[in-house]
Design an enzyme around this catalytic site. Structure first.
Site, PDB file in Angstrom:
ATOM      1  CG  HIS A  83      68.447  32.160  18.804  1.00 21.27           C
ATOM      2  ND1 HIS A  83      67.722  30.870  18.857  1.00 21.27           N
ATOM      3  CD2 HIS A  83      69.758  31.523  19.267  1.00 21.27           C
ATOM      4  CE1 HIS A  83      68.408  29.819  18.953  1.00 21.27           C
ATOM      5  NE2 HIS A  83      69.797  30.282  19.336  1.00 21.27           N
ATOM      6  CE1 TYR A 211      57.784  27.990  17.119  1.00 30.60           C
ATOM      7  CE2 TYR A 211      59.794  29.015  16.442  1.00 30.60           C
ATOM      8  CZ  TYR A 211      58.821  28.790  17.414  1.00 30.60           C
ATOM      9  OH  TYR A 211      59.082  29.058  18.747  1.00 30.60           O
ATOM     10  N   PRO A 303      52.353  26.615  23.510  1.00 24.62           N
ATOM     11  CG  PRO A 303      53.522  24.443  23.350  1.00 24.62           C
ATOM     12  CD  PRO A 303      52.164  25.019  23.677  1.00 24.62           C
ATOM     13  CE1 TYR A 395      59.040  32.364  18.252  1.00 28.84           C
ATOM     14  CE2 TYR A 395      60.740  33.672  19.069  1.00 28.84           C
ATOM     15  CZ  TYR A 395      60.445  32.356  18.751  1.00 28.84           C
ATOM     16  OH  TYR A 395      60.753  31.165  19.115  1.00 28.84           O
TER      17      TYR A 395
END
Length: 413
Positions: A83, A211, A303, A395
């Protein structure tokens, strides 16, 4: 599982005793094996139980590199999904954060269950010992130069002498609990909500993770493969799984997503459904004589941002590096710097997970001002290259710098 794990009692001595056969303990065991360092893993649960745990599956590049060093990169490279970005949803629209363009890095989607399976099978293939269903494990003498681990297996008492003990047995394990209370400090934040997760054998709604910030609560569209999807909803901390039928879950998920994403959600019967509480937790230091904590035994992150497994991997990467220095280079600089190396990375990941959680979720009791501030931050985030880059570099994972011996010595002092 392709190969049966070893459950035979080990010899009475090893170099490193590893407590816990989750991905952290198994990865450490294989990294040590590749360096020629003898090790034995003790696990309270059965191998089938360990493999049945449903966990995250977004791997940083540093985690992928460590798995390759451990000899388990082949299937990951073949089946893992690269990704190059992720999507944020708010105000009914999607905004893509392009990791590759902003940082030159990416993440790989590959389920933690598959990571565990690969490590188990590799360990069995190289003949290293793992004792499953080890009961009443106790740690002794780690403040001396003669550590000892005791446990029962099959009704028989066993003990294992070792040079070092690695506590990779999770938040509720015996390792951190064995440390005298006055020797350890803990820091914790408990969030007033949890994540209701549903796993289904359906194709993902989008190529990348989504998200979503919504007035009804956070939602996440995640995945494990091209045919296996994992979706999450923010729910109150005291919610109960019995309240959520599959139909109720899918209906609520669609309400929280932009229309074009909701229309692409393929529904199906749940394979697994559970509610996970959210908390931030750090224990420090992470070394106590010859006992080292790693992974969830030392820290928990929400998470949001997928840092849990990746932090565990970097912990054991640092620890394996320290053990190699000790046995192969006759230097204890890495051992002495272990806790500081890990904690510098952990606190940065805790900060990112706390920030991302605060940005994407609805908190009870907040007013219109707080909602407007959250919206302004999201609007700034997707409109500013600098802000987008900050999210992207956190990230995909901050660099796991393995210091030179001189740098390690500086950390100690």
């Amino acid at each position: 599982m392709g190969s049966s794990p070893s459950t035979s009692p080990p010899s009475s001595r090893t170099q490193v005793a590893i407590i816990g056969a989750g991905p952290a303990g198994l990865l450490l065991g294989q990294l040590l094996h590749e360096a020629g360092i003898d090790n034995v893993i003790l696990e309270q649960r059965s191998a089938d139980y360990v493999l049945s745990r449903i966990r995250a599956g977004v791997l940083e590049q540093t985690t992928v590199q460590l798995l390759e060093q451990a000899g388990v990169g082949e299937r990951l490279r073949r089946e893992g999904l690269r990704h190059d970005g992720t999507e944020l949803a708010f105000d009914g629209r999607l905004h893509r954060i392009d990791f590759a363009r902003l940082t030159g890095r990416s993440v790989t989607v590959y389920g933690q269950t598959e990571v565990t399976r690969d490590l188990m099978e590799r360990r069995a293939a190289v003949g290293r010992t793992t004792v499953y269903e080890a009961q009443d494990v106790s740690l002794h003498g780690f403040d001396s130069d003669a550590p000892l681990v005791r446990w029962r297996h099959g009704g028989v008492q066993h003990e294992l002498r070792c040079d070092f003990i690695a506590g990779c047995d999770g938040f509720h394990g015996v390792s951190r609990a064995s440390v005298p209370a006055g020797a350890i400090a803990t820091h914790e934040k408990v969030y007033p909500f949890g994540w209701l997760g549903l796993l289904a054998q359906v194709p993902p709604a989008r190529h990348e993770l989504v998200y979503a910030n919504h007035a009804r609560g956070f939602a996440l569209c995640s995945q494990r493969s091209r045919t296996l999807s994992r979706y999450y909803l923010q729910v109150p901390a005291d919610d109960r799984i019995e309240r959520w039928s599959d139909t109720a879950f899918w209906n609520e998920l669609r309400r929280r997503l932009p229309a074009d994403v909701a229309d692409r959600v393929t529904t199906g019967a749940s394979i697994e459904k559970s509610i996970a509480p959210l908390r931030s937790f750090v224990a420090e230091p992470m070394r106590f004589g010859r006992l080292f904590l790693a992974g969830d035994a030392a820290h928990i992150v929400p998470p949001t941002g997928a840092k849990g497994l990746n932090l565990a991997a970097s912990d054991v990467g640092f620890l394996a590096d320290a053990m190699r220095d000790h046995y192969l280079e006759r230097s204890d600089d890495g051992i002495d710097a272990y806790s500081e190396r890990c904690l510098r990375r952990i606190w940065k990941a805790e900060r990112f997970s706390w920030w991302f959680t605060s940005l994407m979720h609805q908190f009870p009791g907040t007013g219109e001002f707080d909602h407007r501030m959250q919206h302004a931050e999201l609007d700034y985030l997707v409109g500013s290259p600098a802000a987008s880059t900050a999210l992207a570099e956190n990230y995909v994972g901050l660099p796991m710098d393995l210091p030179t011996r001189a740098t390690a010595a500086a950390l100690i002092h």
